[in-house]
Design an enzyme around this catalytic site. Structure first.
Site, PDB file in Angstrom:
ATOM      1  N   GLU A 341       1.718   7.772   4.585  1.00  0.00           N
ATOM      2  CA  GLU A 341       2.857   7.596   5.577  1.00  0.00           C
ATOM      3  C   GLU A 341       4.159   6.853   4.892  1.00  0.00           C
ATOM      4  OE1 GLU A 341       1.255   5.160   8.859  1.00  0.00           O
ATOM      5  OE2 GLU A 341       0.174   6.816   9.581  1.00  0.00           O
ATOM      6  N   GLU A 446      -6.182  13.993  10.892  1.00  0.00           N
ATOM      7  CA  GLU A 446      -6.397  13.077  11.931  1.00  0.00           C
ATOM      8  C   GLU A 446      -6.053  13.666  13.528  1.00  0.00           C
ATOM      9  OE1 GLU A 446      -4.182   9.503  11.363  1.00  0.00           O
ATOM     10  OE2 GLU A 446      -4.815   9.455   9.163  1.00  0.00           O
TER      11      GLU A 446
HETATM   12  C1  XIL Z   1      -5.859   3.763  13.096  1.00  0.00           C
HETATM   13  C2  XIL Z   1      -7.378   3.430  13.452  1.00  0.00           C
HETATM   14  O1  XIL Z   1      -7.953   4.593  14.170  1.00  0.00           O
HETATM   15  C3  XIL Z   1      -7.376   1.979  14.239  1.00  0.00           C
HETATM   16  O2  XIL Z   1      -8.774   1.816  14.629  1.00  0.00           O
HETATM   17  C4  XIL Z   1      -6.694   0.983  13.493  1.00  0.00           C
HETATM   18  O3  XIL Z   1      -6.556  -0.147  14.414  1.00  0.00           O
HETATM   19  C5  XIL Z   1      -5.254   1.377  13.126  1.00  0.00           C
HETATM   20  O4  XIL Z   1      -5.395   2.534  12.580  1.00  0.00           O
HETATM   21  N1  XIL Z   1      -2.890   7.097  10.920  1.00  0.00           N
HETATM   22  C6  XIL Z   1      -3.755   6.856  10.037  1.00  0.00           C
HETATM   23  C7  XIL Z   1      -4.984   6.276  10.414  1.00  0.00           C
HETATM   24  O5  XIL Z   1      -3.626   7.224   8.812  1.00  0.00           O
HETATM   25  O6  XIL Z   1      -5.558   5.326   9.260  1.00  0.00           O
HETATM   26  C8  XIL Z   1      -4.831   5.303  11.686  1.00  0.00           C
HETATM   27  O7  XIL Z   1      -6.079   4.711  12.257  1.00  0.00           O
HETATM   28  C9  XIL Z   1      -4.098   5.958  12.809  1.00  0.00           C
HETATM   29  C10 XIL Z   1      -2.754   6.641  12.189  1.00  0.00           C
END
Ligand code: XIL
Length: 673
Positions: A341, A446
């Site tokens: 990101e 994701e």
């Molecule tokens: C999220 C997790 O799912 C949560 O448990 C945590 O509180 C916050 O992060 N993008 C990403 C992930 O790259 O690491 C994130 O995961 C969601 C958005």
């Protein structure tokens, strides 16, 4: 009673508390009990009796009715309000605080059959005086145990909270004394990984609590369904950096922060034992990274560290983490998200500590270090969200091209937090563009898909999943190198966006129509209509909302808050939209009943923002329906037309250009043909 026996009982009771947490739900048949509709933290009273608890590693001092939180060791530590009896309800939570942190966030933590899930509810930035007020609503899954709401920050600076409440929204669903639903046997469901073996790996994100859980259902779901695992939080810098050791001797660790793998070991062990490969997530990220890492002597009250020092810390961190994993778990991690990101939402590169200390080339440097120190054969990925949007694609490609040309990039991670409005052709086009222009492979890292707000949300989501996976199978066949698709969580209840029901399995481990859609894409066939399927009606009756009866049919987009207030257009009531994380957090209405028609939308709107818009909620494009110059803070009329495809589900939303509150009145939507 003998002393020894008393000790034994006390010990057993303490053990029960440890196992189930202090607010364990009654699982027996003792029936619902009286529950207050609002929980207000009382910061004149000690923990628990004042309805609040200390969350994580920090110190809480009570002063004049406020809680002063100091010595915060991680960004998520602070004050929490437990609300275990509110499971299965929509809740509203509000906090008022002062802080030197750039932003505060209200988040929720709960357990699903012993697995911990975190959900962000709403955030806020303090004003010039440091004061911030945050409000957000969220749904708590019915199976959630030990739910609590906590106040976290982007940084580890102090905060003082003066008020913190959690209350029930709407009709209270009292699930106290109701046993938690039982789990289904996951081994009865055909394997996604096996079905997709000819195309790509099928992965899942999981918290390590799944591995240490007394309940083996979730582990069985992983071993049956998936052949790639991403630790949901355990390999992020705030889990891996050893704060206690580093901060205890900053001089010793000045160039090379101490690390540990206490959180990640159970999931690494599980993958090793079960022959499942892991995606390492993530080495360099602006979030879930403690701010002390970026300061001289690791002291957040001092100066930011120099570029030279941060380059050393970055290089040593990447080197240590990649090599510890390879030495202790050879071959388990096959890909690393080296940088996560780095692109900003509004164009260019995100402002963050890495950029501030090192400069724009921190991304290139991270890949250079990962290539230099990383084990041979481990693939290096860049990972981001909204990666399918054209403007963000341009930004990402601009900074990744030189990195790819230097030979330091192997893959593009498309996070794919999407909704079922996303146009699959645009999505596939984005994947193709990354692969072609960078010469790298693609992982969908994701995936989660917000269920539509339709009459058959689960079924419609299933139909969309079939369309989405059909498109990526076709792309794969046509040569777009998609090598892994990972869904971000095991079940809807365990999702970081649980209220949007975005995953493939229900909370009880049974497959959803979304799972069926994924299987139909590969095996053929159609998603079965559920027994409670409701035939969608094409209803072209004009829709109006003047708020005079103080009701409204739409709802918040993300974390905005709507309220009917006085002072409407031509007097009376109107709808006020406030709060939220971003300008696009607005008021959203489902207009799917007009599918197959051109709709005409007209409304009156008032705001201090320069511009207010009515937009169709289609991921990746967000077409404008009407745009009005507000700014004057007077009522302004807006109108526009939009064609909704046959069979589509669609929401439209109203937003202001700069997060200023806006007021809406006399809204009319009608079919034109
Ligand atoms: C999220 C997790 O799912 C949560 O448990 C945590 O509180 C916050 O992060 N993008 C990403 C992930 O790259 O690491 C994130 O995961 C969601 C958005």
């Amino acid at each position: 009673m003998k002393k020894g026996l008393v000790k034994l009982i006390a010990g057993a009771l303490a053990g029960m508390f440890l196992l189930s947490g202090c607010d364990a739900l009654p699982k027996g048949s003792d029936g619902p009990r009286e529950v207050p509709q609002t929980i207000t933290a009382d910061f004149t009273k000690k923990e628990n009796k004042g309805n609040w608890v200390t969350y994580g590693d920090c110190k809480v001092t009570l002063k004049d009715g406020t809680a002063v939180v100091t010595e915060r060791k991680s960004s998520n530590s602070g004050v929490a309000v437990p609300c275990p009896d509110y499971r299965g309800n929509k809740i509203k939570t509000t906090a008022q605080a002062t802080t030197e942190n750039d932003s505060l966030t209200l988040s929720m933590r709960y357990e699903i059959f012993g697995n911990v899930t975190y959900v962000n509810i709403a955030g806020g930035q303090p004003d010039a005086s440091g004061a911030v007020s945050i409000t957000g609503t969220v749904e708590i899954p019915a199976n959630a145990e030990n739910a609590l709401i906590y106040l976290e920050a982007n940084d580890v600076r102090d905060y003082t909270v003066s008020s913190f409440t959690v209350s029930i929204e709407g009709e209270f669903n009292n699930l106290t004394g109701v046993p938690v639903e039982s789990l289904q046997d996951p081994t009865q469901t055909a394997s996604l990984a096996a079905a997709y073996a000819d195309y790509f790996k099928f992965g899942v994100a999981s918290p390590a609590t799944v591995m240490t859980n007394t309940n083996d259902g979730f582990r069985k779901l992983i071993t049956t369904q998936f052949n790639s695992v991403t630790p949901e939080n355990e390999l992020k810098p705030d889990s891996v950096l050893d704060a206690a050791t580093t901060l205890a001797d900053p001089a010793k660790y000045n160039e090379c922060p101490a690390i540990h793998f206490d959180a990640a070991k159970p999931i690494l062990d599980f993958c090793k034992e079960n022959g499942i490969q892991m995606r390492g997530h993530t080495l360099v990220w602006y979030s879930q990274t403690p701010s002390w890492l970026f300061y001289e002597n690791y002291d957040v009250n001092g100066n930011l560290a120099s570029r030279e020092l941060m380059l050393k810390r970055m290089e040593n961190y990447i080197d240590q983490v990649m090599n510890w994993c390879e030495e202790n778990y050879p071959g388990v991690i096959y890909a690393w998200d080296v940088v996560n990101e780095a692109a900003a939402d509004d164009g260019g590169m995100r402002d963050c500590y890495w950029k501030q200390t090192i400069g724009d080339d921190y991304v290139a440097k991270a890949f250079e270090f990962a290539r230099k120190h990383g084990p041979a054969g481990v693939q290096l990925f860049y990972n981001d969200y909204n990666e399918y949007q054209t403007s963000k694609q341009d930004d990402i490609l601009a900074f990744l091209k030189p990195i790819a040309e230097a030979g330091n990039l192997d893959g593009m991670g498309m996070q794919s937090h999407i909704s079922s409005g996303l146009n699959v052709d645009n999505y596939v086009e984005a994947a193709k563009r990354y692969a072609d222009e960078l010469g790298v492979v693609i992982h969908i890292t994701e995936l989660d898909v917000t269920a539509p707000k339709s009459v058959n949300p689960m079924y419609d989501q299933g139909v969309y999943m079939k369309k989405f996976f059909t498109a990526i199978i076709e792309a794969d066949k046509a040569g777009v190198p998609i090598e892994c698709v990972t869904v971000w969580g095991l079940t809807d209840d365990m999702s970081w966006k649980s209220a949007t029901k975005p995953l493939l399995f229900y909370g009880n481990l049974s497959p959803k129509p979304a799972y069926e859609g994924v299987m139909c894409a590969i095996n053929g066939g159609e998603v079965a209509k559920p027994a409670d399927y409701v035939e969608p009606v094409s209803d072209t009756t004009p829709f109006t909302e003047d708020y005079e009866d103080q009701s409204f049919i739409g709802g918040p987009r993300y974390s905005s808050v709507q309220k009917v207030v006085e002072g409407g257009h031509d007097s009376g009531f109107c709808l006020q939209n406030t709060e939220g994380y971003a300008e696009y957090d607005g008021y959203s209405i489902d207009v799917s009943q007009y599918a197959g028609h051109v709709i005409h939308v007209s409304f009156w709107i008032k705001s201090k923002a320069d511009v207010c818009k009515c937009t169709a909620d289609i991921d990746g494009t967000w077409p404008n329906i009407a745009e009005v110059q507000t700014g004057s803070d007077e009522w302004v009329f807006g109108e526009g037309d939009f064609e909704i495809e046959e069979g589509a589900t669609l929401t439209i939303y109203f937003e202001s250009s700069d997060m200023s509150p806006f007021f809406l009145d006399d809204l009319e939507i009608k079919a034109m043909n």
